[in-house]
Design a protein around this motif. Structure first.
Motif, PDB file in Angstrom:
ATOM      1  N   PHE A   1      37.016  19.995  91.350  1.00 40.82           N
ATOM      2  CA  PHE A   1      37.156  20.701  92.610  1.00 40.82           C
ATOM      3  C   PHE A   1      36.630  19.802  93.727  1.00 40.82           C
ATOM      4  N   VAL A   2      37.511  19.501  94.688  1.00 40.18           N
ATOM      5  CA  VAL A   2      37.178  18.588  95.782  1.00 40.18           C
ATOM      6  C   VAL A   2      37.138  19.370  97.092  1.00 40.18           C
ATOM      7  N   LYS A   3      36.066  19.184  97.844  1.00 40.82           N
ATOM      8  CA  LYS A   3      35.969  19.760  99.188  1.00 40.82           C
ATOM      9  C   LYS A   3      35.626  18.644 100.170  1.00 40.82           C
ATOM     10  N   ASP A   4      36.455  18.518 101.200  1.00 45.19           N
ATOM     11  CA  ASP A   4      36.222  17.552 102.277  1.00 45.19           C
ATOM     12  C   ASP A   4      35.688  18.300 103.487  1.00 45.19           C
ATOM     13  N   LEU A   5      34.533  17.868 103.982  1.00 44.16           N
ATOM     14  CA  LEU A   5      33.804  18.623 104.998  1.00 44.16           C
ATOM     15  C   LEU A   5      33.077  17.675 105.941  1.00 44.16           C
ATOM     16  N   PHE A   6      32.401  18.252 106.929  1.00 43.66           N
ATOM     17  CA  PHE A   6      31.572  17.473 107.846  1.00 43.66           C
ATOM     18  C   PHE A   6      30.122  17.914 107.729  1.00 43.66           C
ATOM     19  N   CYS A   7      29.210  16.985 107.947  1.00 42.98           N
ATOM     20  CA  CYS A   7      27.801  17.299 108.122  1.00 42.98           C
ATOM     21  C   CYS A   7      27.431  16.878 109.537  1.00 42.98           C
ATOM     22  N   GLY A   8      27.157  17.866 110.388  1.00 48.63           N
ATOM     23  CA  GLY A   8      26.802  17.573 111.773  1.00 48.63           C
ATOM     24  C   GLY A   8      27.785  18.183 112.753  1.00 48.63           C
ATOM     25  N   ALA A   9      27.279  19.072 113.618  1.00 45.46           N
ATOM     26  CA  ALA A   9      28.138  19.726 114.609  1.00 45.46           C
ATOM     27  C   ALA A   9      28.460  18.813 115.790  1.00 45.46           C
TER      28      ALA A   9
ATOM     29  N   ASN B   1      30.631  26.890 102.164  1.00 47.60           N
ATOM     30  CA  ASN B   1      29.713  27.707 102.953  1.00 47.60           C
ATOM     31  C   ASN B   1      28.750  26.870 103.779  1.00 47.60           C
ATOM     32  N   MET B   2      28.219  25.811 103.171  1.00 48.27           N
ATOM     33  CA  MET B   2      27.052  25.140 103.753  1.00 48.27           C
ATOM     34  C   MET B   2      27.391  24.027 104.736  1.00 48.27           C
ATOM     35  N   PHE B   3      28.531  23.371 104.557  1.00 44.61           N
ATOM     36  CA  PHE B   3      28.882  22.290 105.473  1.00 44.61           C
ATOM     37  C   PHE B   3      29.870  22.798 106.527  1.00 44.61           C
ATOM     38  N   ILE B   4      30.230  21.927 107.449  1.00 38.98           N
ATOM     39  CA  ILE B   4      31.124  22.310 108.538  1.00 38.98           C
ATOM     40  C   ILE B   4      32.568  22.104 108.087  1.00 38.98           C
ATOM     41  N   ARG B   5      33.365  23.129 108.286  1.00 35.23           N
ATOM     42  CA  ARG B   5      34.707  23.176 107.724  1.00 35.23           C
ATOM     43  C   ARG B   5      35.725  22.563 108.691  1.00 35.23           C
ATOM     44  N   PRO B   6      36.448  21.524 108.262  1.00 32.13           N
ATOM     45  CA  PRO B   6      37.438  20.880 109.130  1.00 32.13           C
ATOM     46  C   PRO B   6      38.684  21.740 109.310  1.00 32.13           C
TER      47      PRO B   6
ATOM     48  N   GLU C   1      42.368  17.849 110.583  1.00 30.63           N
ATOM     49  CA  GLU C   1      41.229  16.968 110.305  1.00 30.63           C
ATOM     50  C   GLU C   1      41.144  16.632 108.822  1.00 30.63           C
ATOM     51  N   LEU C   2      41.569  17.551 107.971  1.00 27.59           N
ATOM     52  CA  LEU C   2      41.527  17.285 106.527  1.00 27.59           C
ATOM     53  C   LEU C   2      42.447  16.142 106.146  1.00 27.59           C
ATOM     54  N   VAL C   3      43.593  16.077 106.752  1.00 23.96           N
ATOM     55  CA  VAL C   3      44.557  15.019 106.425  1.00 23.96           C
ATOM     56  C   VAL C   3      43.981  13.644 106.748  1.00 23.96           C
ATOM     57  N   ASP C   4      43.241  13.553 107.851  1.00 19.36           N
ATOM     58  CA  ASP C   4      42.665  12.264 108.276  1.00 19.36           C
ATOM     59  C   ASP C   4      41.232  12.063 107.800  1.00 19.36           C
ATOM     60  N   HIS C   5      40.753  12.958 106.949  1.00 18.60           N
ATOM     61  CA  HIS C   5      39.363  12.892 106.484  1.00 18.60           C
ATOM     62  C   HIS C   5      39.155  11.678 105.575  1.00 18.60           C
ATOM     63  N   GLU C   6      38.213  10.818 105.966  1.00 20.66           N
ATOM     64  CA  GLU C   6      37.858   9.657 105.149  1.00 20.66           C
ATOM     65  C   GLU C   6      36.382   9.767 104.794  1.00 20.66           C
ATOM     66  N   PRO C   7      36.078  10.124 103.558  1.00 21.48           N
ATOM     67  CA  PRO C   7      34.673  10.391 103.205  1.00 21.48           C
ATOM     68  C   PRO C   7      33.773   9.186 103.426  1.00 21.48           C
ATOM     69  N   GLU C   8      32.693   9.437 104.182  1.00 16.26           N
ATOM     70  CA  GLU C   8      31.685   8.395 104.407  1.00 16.26           C
ATOM     71  C   GLU C   8      30.559   8.487 103.379  1.00 16.26           C
TER      72      GLU C   8
END
Length: 535
Positions: A111-119, A142-147, A151-158
């Motif tokens: 299960f993969v979730k792509d998200l942001f940390c930081g508003a 729930n815990m991270f910021i939901r794109p 934004e998901l399509v261009d999400h590049e995990p750092e």
């Protein structure tokens, strides 16, 4: 009709960098309802009467700090405050375990979730969570910021969290301390988790990464909650677990920015998270109505909570752990901020649950005292909270969050002091612990009194009242707060035997001084003068 789990926005970055490109059983960015379904069907979870999800995390119901490591690499070696908290581990150990995890997860359902940390969009981290359990996917949602979908399509995990909770290490072969491992590799930008299903490792692992990266950009990383009033006046609340950080920031008269992790940049403060992770021990509708209401909502995860025969949570039942929790998106709180940001804080509150019963319920700190108490990070454990704890024990956790701070505590303290001086923030020390005696003899501070004192302080109504100096800790204590009995404010006056108070206060002051010796070589003369007085 069989659900189609594959019609979801998918990042253009696959799993090849994790060596999992051949796994054909990967679910990308499932919605909460789908993760619910997966978690229940896979036996990971069950439902309450109100359709919140309940997960029992097995052997581990909390973090495993002794099994947490940072890969020691030349690029970070001189920055990290190595020791019992930031334990070094070799690249060889990491690489071998990484290979072990890759082989193990190669054919597992993932299960993969792509998200942001930081508003703050200028300072956020693009995060990916990959796990063999659907529950981790919902927790991350729930815990991270939901794109957005775009934004998901261009999400590049750092940074990526790769979790294999059912894979255990062999310490004799793998170089770990136990069958559990949580290893952060800053060069590969991977956090490897194995042998534990407890989701707090996912959240706090990324928090530790932010705490390393942000100070290098001049941004203060803070283990704190935050809110602001209708005029935009912001307050932040530092505190260790059990001190009231979540409870006191969830004020129905304020806008909640966040309950646990924030950054302080040149523009103001911003929440790292998109959700809350509140303790539920003894949770009641009367005491904490807004948090209690979230436990009735589909989408909330209840961790290690026991249900009664009517499938309702029994928040007084600690048969699995005292660390029962609920995870929910922050928008489940009616007055939550929509932006996750706030102005520079006018008030900073250090929360401590003093089980010795000697610290004032509220006191004002100088900038030097603020640094001293921030580096000290004091609270107290009480009897029964941990096996072997039979009387109050002082607990010091630097920066009110030492397990998540890779840099030396003075790095954070100096940055905080710089921000305080620049923006004129007032710092308060608030004791949410005991009064009228130590734990077992005195009583817990009334939440109504604490809320009132904070409200008056934040509103600026304590600027012109009379203060007295605490004889042991040197902090300034108001002698009158509207709506609070005056005898509560000066702790010595609440004890039946003032001489016993003096003894206990000197005992705690000595503990502060003894603990601070580890920081003396990097502390200024002004900072050392802010220490409690020990005769």
């Amino acid at each position: 009709m069989t659900p189609n789990y594959d019609k979801h926005p998918k990042s253009k970055v696959g799993l090849d960098y994790l060596g999992l490109e051949n796994n054909k059983n990967v679910h990308w960015n499932l919605k909460p309802s789908e993760l619910y379904e997966k978690a229940i069907c896979r036996g990971e979870a069950f439902l309450t009467k109100d359709h919140a999800l309940v997960v029992h995390t097995g052997k581990f119901t909390g973090r495993s700090p002794k099994d947490k490591f940072i890969v020691d690499q030349p690029s970070i070696h001189d920055d990290v405050d190595w020791g019992e908290i930031n334990q070094p581990i070799s690249e060889e150990v990491f690489d071998n375990l990484f290979t072990k995890v890759q082989n193990y997860l190669g054919d597992k359902e993932l299960f993969v979730k792509d998200l942001f940390c930081g508003a703050d969009k200028n300072n956020r981290l693009q995060v990916r969570v990959v796990s063999e359990v659907a529950y981790h996917g919902l927790f991350a949602h729930n815990m991270f910021i939901r794109p957005s979908n775009d934004e998901l399509v261009d999400h590049e995990p750092e940074f990526t969290v790769l979790a294999a909770p059912f894979l255990e290490a062999d310490p004799s072969v793998d170089g770990t301390k136990s069958s559990t491992f949580i290893i952060c590799n800053f060069e590969k930008k991977i956090i490897l988790i194995g042998g534990t299903m407890y989701s707090g490792e996912v959240k706090k692992g990324i928090f530790g990464v932010m705490n390393y990266l942000l100070p290098k950009k001049g941004i203060m990383a803070m283990h704190c909650s935050a809110n602001h009033d209708e005029n935009g006046k912001t307050a932040v609340f530092f505190g260790l677990s059990g001190t009231g950080k979540t409870t006191l920031s969830a004020d129905p008269d304020k806008t909640l920015i966040g309950d646990d992790e924030h950054g302080w940049s040149d523009e103001g403060i911003f929440n790292f998270e998109g959700g809350c992770y509140a303790k539920t021990i003894n949770l009641s509708e009367e005491g904490e109505p807004m948090i209690y209401a979230t436990t009735k909502m589909p989408g909330t995860i209840l961790e290690n909570v026991i249900l009664n025969d009517d499938r309702e949570p029994d928040f007084d039942d600690v048969s699995l752990t005292q660390n029962t929790r609920c995870s929910y998106p922050i928008n489940f709180i009616p007055n939550a901020s929509k932006t996750g940001t706030g102005n520079h804080p006018e008030n900073i509150i250090f929360l401590t649950a003093d089980a010795f019963g000697v610290l004032p319920p509220i006191s004002k700190l100088t900038p030097e005292q603020a640094m001293y108490h921030f580096i000290s990070g004091y609270t107290a454990k009480v009897a029964g909270t941990e096996r072997g704890v039979t009387e109050p024990q002082a607990t010091f956790s630097a920066c009110f969050g030492a397990p998540f701070m890779p840099l030396h505590p003075t790095a954070y303290a100096e940055l905080l002091a710089e921000k305080i001086r620049k923006h004129g923030s007032q710092v308060w020390l608030v004791n949410t612990g005991w009064t009228g005696g130590a734990y077992g003899e005195g009583s817990r501070m009334k939440l109504t009194h604490t809320r009132r004192m904070l409200s008056e302080a934040i509103a600026g109504n304590l600027e012109n009242v009379e203060y007295v100096e605490d004889a042991n800790f040197g902090v300034m204590v108001p002698t009158a707060v509207d709506g609070v009995p005056s005898e509560v404010l000066v702790p010595r006056n609440t004890w039946n035997n003032p001489e016993e108070y003096d003894l206990k206060a000197r005992e705690l002051a000595s503990m502060f001084v003894e603990n601070f010796k580890q920081f003396e070589d990097q502390a200024s003369e002004e900072l050392l003068k802010a220490a409690p007085r020990v005769s």
